[in-house]
Design an enzyme around this catalytic site. Structure first.
Site, PDB file in Angstrom:
ATOM      1  N   ARG A  98      35.443  37.961  49.377  1.00 19.73           N
ATOM      2  CA  ARG A  98      36.009  36.606  49.388  1.00 19.73           C
ATOM      3  C   ARG A  98      35.703  35.865  50.700  1.00 19.73           C
ATOM      4  NH1 ARG A  98      41.938  37.096  46.436  1.00 19.73           N
ATOM      5  NH2 ARG A  98      41.189  36.649  44.351  1.00 19.73           N
TER       6      ARG A  98
ATOM      7  N   LYS B 127      48.370  44.984  30.464  1.00 24.96           N
ATOM      8  CA  LYS B 127      49.317  44.146  29.725  1.00 24.96           C
ATOM      9  C   LYS B 127      48.663  43.032  28.950  1.00 24.96           C
ATOM     10  CE  LYS B 127      53.243  44.696  32.840  1.00 24.96           C
ATOM     11  NZ  LYS B 127      53.997  43.940  33.855  1.00 24.96           N
TER      12      LYS B 127
ATOM     13  N   GLY C 119      40.204  40.879  40.017  1.00 27.80           N
ATOM     14  CA  GLY C 119      40.045  41.812  41.122  1.00 27.80           C
ATOM     15  C   GLY C 119      39.761  43.243  40.680  1.00 27.80           C
TER      16      GLY C 119
ATOM     17  N   GLY D  53      43.572  35.565  38.233  1.00 25.75           N
ATOM     18  CA  GLY D  53      44.436  34.639  37.498  1.00 25.75           C
ATOM     19  C   GLY D  53      43.802  33.270  37.333  1.00 25.75           C
TER      20      GLY D  53
HETATM   21  C1  3PG Z   1      44.641  36.243  44.127  1.00 28.08           C
HETATM   22  O1  3PG Z   1      44.402  37.202  44.866  1.00 28.08           O
HETATM   23  O2  3PG Z   1      44.698  36.327  42.884  1.00 28.08           O
HETATM   24  C2  3PG Z   1      44.798  34.888  44.739  1.00 28.08           C
HETATM   25  O3  3PG Z   1      44.543  34.939  46.101  1.00 28.08           O
HETATM   26  C3  3PG Z   1      46.173  34.322  44.440  1.00 28.08           C
HETATM   27  O4  3PG Z   1      47.162  35.139  45.008  1.00 28.08           O
HETATM   28  P1  3PG Z   1      48.626  35.105  44.394  1.00 28.08           P
HETATM   29  O5  3PG Z   1      48.540  35.709  43.025  1.00 28.08           O
HETATM   30  O6  3PG Z   1      49.494  35.893  45.335  1.00 28.08           O
HETATM   31  O7  3PG Z   1      49.041  33.652  44.304  1.00 28.08           O
END
Ligand code: 3PG
Ligand code: MG
Length: 372
Positions: free
Chosen positions: A38, A175, A320, A343
């Protein structure tokens, strides 16, 4: 509707202080960065700005501190790595050390942009969060999406709007509840859905199969039944690897006895899933097929990762865990696009927009006209 301003829409950046919101939320192990993907992903934007004479100030969140300083989540390791890659960049402390960040407090935004001339969002992975540093500055300053954000949006909206067919989505992870929205949206655009990971047991339960003591979500059985009766092609595993009632390694069909637990798709399913991936022209993959951190249960995820690397299809990986699996198998260079967002990539595929993108479209310098 205005379009999202790009770096060119900032005008002359020479001598300007530019606040670049990045997603430097990197994995850490005992204070050491285990994957700097990243950080490296933000370099093209930083270089674009610096080569035109701008002074770059980066800021990011790291982990989930609860709105107050916490040494465990200090940006120090990130700052050290960034100094090696881009020595002239300033990096602020963890944005989530202030409760104003997640609360989207205008007073916090005002403090962030003090002395700042221009705002750039390059934090794709955080652009599904309506937090201060994502949606606040574009209300006040000429703004733009960075090169990483632009690439992510192009690739993911391309999948959603204009994929080469057959388009296959491979979903895994624990999930189904986390992914129900995106699964429903994807069913409208994909030619086939491939389901692995523990979420397959909720589908098995919906088919009335015996899943032993495998992880599943009782409150999602009905949703899975609805997806299965949608008439779309959904590939589920037909063999499972896991442990028997005594905890010994075992292979099953799709009927798991009492006490058994499934932890990976079996070799037959992995081969069948690979065939689907090889025959596709576009593949999106999110979520591992099993508990790949445990070598006994890594084969399903490895086989799928290898098919992703080998297929002639245009391949996109989001999330991830899937990116970590690719890195573990050293296959990340063979994927066309590894998204920096988990997400965020799912939400963009599901909804076609993100709070961070909407904020940029409303920026004072956003050009009129439709997105191409
Ligand atoms: C992630 O790692 O998915 C993003 O940096 C967002 O982080 P968060 O889910 O803690 O908002
Ligand atoms: Mg390819």
């Amino acid at each position: 509707m205005a379009r999202i301003p790009t770096l060119e829409d900032l005008g002359d950046v020479a001598g300007k202080r530019v606040f670049v919101r990045t997603d430097f939320n990197v994995p850490l192990d005992e204070g050491k960065i285990t994957d700097d993907f990243r950080i490296r992903a933000a370099l093209p934007t930083i270089e674009w700005l610096e080569s035109r004479g701008a002074k770059v100030v980066c800021a990011s969140h790291l982990g989930r501190p609860k709105g107050k300083p916490d040494d465990k989540y200090s940006m120090a390791p990130v700052r050290a790595r960034l100094a090696e890659l881009a020595p002239d960049v300033e990096l602020l402390e963890n944005l989530r050390f202030d409760s104003g960040e997640e609360a989207n407090d205008p007073a916090f935004t005002a403090r962030l942009i003090e002395g700042i001339d221009l705002y750039v969002n390059d934090a794709f992975g955080a652009s599904h969060r309506a937090h201060a540093s994502i949606v606040g500055p574009p209300k006040m300053l000429p703004s733009a999406m960075g090169l990483l954000l632009q690439k992510e949006v192009d690739v993911l909206l391309g999948l959603r709007n204009n994929p080469k067919r057959p388009f296959v989505a491979v979903l895994g992870g624990a999930k189904i509840s986390d992914k129900l929205g995106v699964v429903e949206a994807l069913l409208d655009v994909v030619d086939a859905l491939v389901i692995g990971g523990a979420m397959c047991f909720t589908f098995f339960a919906a088919q009335g199969k015996s899943i032993g003591d495998s992880l599943f979500e009782p409150d999602q059985v009905e949703s899975c039944a609805r997806l299965l009766s949608s008439g779309r092609t959904i590939h589920l595993p037909d063999d499972i690897v896991g442990t028997d009632a005594d905890g010994a390694f075992a292979t099953f069909g799709t009927w798991l006895p009492d006490g058994a637990k499934g932890f990976d798709i079996g070799p037959g399913s992995a081969a069948a899933f690979s065939d689907v991936i090889m025959d596709a022209r576009t593949v999106f993959w999110n979520g591992p097929m099993g508990v790949f951190e445990d070598e006994r249960f890594a084969a399903g995820t490895r086989t799928v990762a290898q098919a992703m690397a080998e297929t002639k299809a245009f391949t996109v990986v989001g999330g991830g865990d899937s990116a970590a699996a690719l890195a573990q198998f050293r296959l990340e260079d063979d994927i066309d696009h590894v998204s920096t967002g988990g997400g965020a990539s799912l939400e963009l595929l599901e909804l076609g927009d993100l709070p961070g993108l909407a904020a940029l479209r409303a920026a004072p310098n956003a050009p009129a006209g439709n997105e191409e």
